[in-house]
Design an enzyme around this catalytic site. Structure first.
Site, mmCIF file in Angstrom:
data_model
loop_
_atom_site.group_PDB
_atom_site.id
_atom_site.type_symbol
_atom_site.label_atom_id
_atom_site.label_comp_id
_atom_site.label_asym_id
_atom_site.label_seq_id
_atom_site.Cartn_x
_atom_site.Cartn_y
_atom_site.Cartn_z
ATOM 1 N N LYS A 80 0.858 -1.184 0.000
ATOM 2 C CA LYS A 80 0.000 0.000 0.000
ATOM 3 C C LYS A 80 0.889 1.227 0.000
ATOM 4 O O LYS A 80 1.711 1.417 0.898
ATOM 5 C CB LYS A 80 -0.908 -0.019 1.229
ATOM 6 C CG LYS A 80 -1.749 1.237 1.359
ATOM 7 C CD LYS A 80 -2.763 1.120 2.461
ATOM 8 C CE LYS A 80 -3.500 2.434 2.647
ATOM 9 N NZ LYS A 80 -4.503 2.349 3.713
ATOM 10 N N LYS B 65 -2.274 -1.536 -3.785
ATOM 11 C CA LYS B 65 -3.117 -0.345 -3.718
ATOM 12 C C LYS B 65 -2.266 0.891 -3.822
ATOM 13 O O LYS B 65 -1.239 0.936 -3.149
ATOM 14 C CB LYS B 65 -3.857 -0.371 -2.364
ATOM 15 C CG LYS B 65 -4.732 0.802 -2.093
ATOM 16 C CD LYS B 65 -5.433 0.638 -0.778
ATOM 17 C CE LYS B 65 -6.176 1.936 -0.500
ATOM 18 N NZ LYS B 65 -6.130 2.296 0.874
#
Ligand code: PBG
Length: 328
Positions: A195, A248
């Site tokens: 992330k 992400k």
């Protein structure tokens, strides 16, 4: 000798032919729909920064869940906005808070829909950081306890899958240990493994009021410049017991998604995040792009890059489009 023997256009002549040779297909089961739960009753309010997405109160959230289920979307992921934020994000691990109640409501009304929860503290802390603050910085090890408590609280309420999005070191092991010791061996962990510290989360932070009150998240989320580090993060999370991993944000990180899938060959997902949604919506509202085609093309790109499933604000709508077009 290629041309005129080889004519790739031969395979593009008709819709039937294009369908026959298509390498990648979208299906409603590819998607996970994010849902936002807020305090109060009777609430379905459109989110300004995510037009077409809503804040739902616990008593109404099953409406959204049912529509997802009917369209063939297998899972939703819940995000909570608490009535009270504090230093340690207590509402995150309160068994009677909004997310926990929403899990119970959805499991009661739509039992076969998978309920996934975002495990993080930033929506619940007064400072907006993803953990406990010590001397102006997020204290990794102290945060692990709070994340583990949050995951257990979600599992107790009936969550099928917990998805830690905080990026603390060692969180997957801490959560796995806590779940197992409470008898939740079957609860699955989807790790937000790679992330990045991204500007693409802007509309989400407005939606849940979670922008950090000082500093930023670069001390725990990844540097967008790094690709090798993503493989290291994924490897650690798998070693610690993650069942599935996520990359992400989405479209800007398809290179990462592809190398994670190829390297580890494990269940790999991607998050088509709020900023990506907002960009499509803003351009579509001006008539500058064909909204539906742009959405489906974006979702297809995730699958082509290797995603097993995609968390996307378009889940429900895209699933409904695919169902309409099924036999055409
Ligand atoms: C919580 C969390 C965030 C998102 C998912 N979980 C925000 C952040 O890290 O600041 C972003 C989702 C989106 O932008 O759609 N940590």
């Amino acid at each position: 000798m290629s041309f005129p023997i080889d004519r790739p256009r031969r395979l593009r002549r008709t819709d039937a032919l294009r369908r026959l040779v298509r390498e990648t297909r979208l299906d409603p089961s590819d998607f996970v729909q994010p849902l936002f739960v807020v305090p109060g009753a009777g609430i379905k309010n459109e989110i300004t920064s995510l037009p077409g997405q809503f804040h739902w109160s616990v008593d109404r959230i099953a409406e959204a869940a049912r529509r997802c289920y009917s369209a063939g979307v297998p899972a939703v992921i819940l995000f909570g906005i608490p009535s009270q934020k504090d230093e340690l994000g207590c509402a995150a691990y309160d068994d009677h808070a909004e997310v926990q109640m929403a899990i119970r409501a959805i499991k009661r009304e739509v039992p076969d829909l998978l309920v996934m929860t975002d495990v993080c503290l930033c929506e619940y802390t007064s400072h907006g950081h993803c953990g406990a603050i010590c001397d102006g910085d997020v204290d990794n090890d102290k945060t692990l306890e709070l994340l583990a408590k949050t995951a257990v609280s979600h599992a107790k309420a009936g969550a099928d899958i917990v998805a830690p999005s905080d990026m603390m070191d060692g969180r997957i092991a801490a959560i796995r240990r806590a779940l197992d010791s409470e008898g939740f061996e079957h609860v699955t962990i989807l790790s937000y493994a790679a992330k990045y510290a991204s500007a693409f989360y802007g509309p989400f932070r407005i939606a849940v009021d979670s922008a950090p009150q000082f500093g930023d998240r670069r001390g725990y989320q990844m540097d967008p410049a790094n690709a090798e580090e993503a493989l290291r993060e994924v490897e650690l999370d798998l070693q610690e017991g993650a069942d599935m991993v996520m990359v992400k944000p989405g479209i800007a990180y398809l290179d990462i998604l592809q190398s994670v899938k190829q390297r580890f060959q494990r269940v790999t997902s991607a998050y088509h995040v709020s900023g990506e949604y907002a960009m499509i919506e803003a351009a579509a509202a001006r008539g500058w792009v064909d909204r539906k085609r742009l959405v489906l093309e974006s979702l297809l790109a995730f699958k082509r890059a290797g995603a097993d499933f995609v968390l996307t604000y378009y889940a429900m709508e895209a699933a409904e489009w695919l169902n309409e077009e099924k036999y055409r």
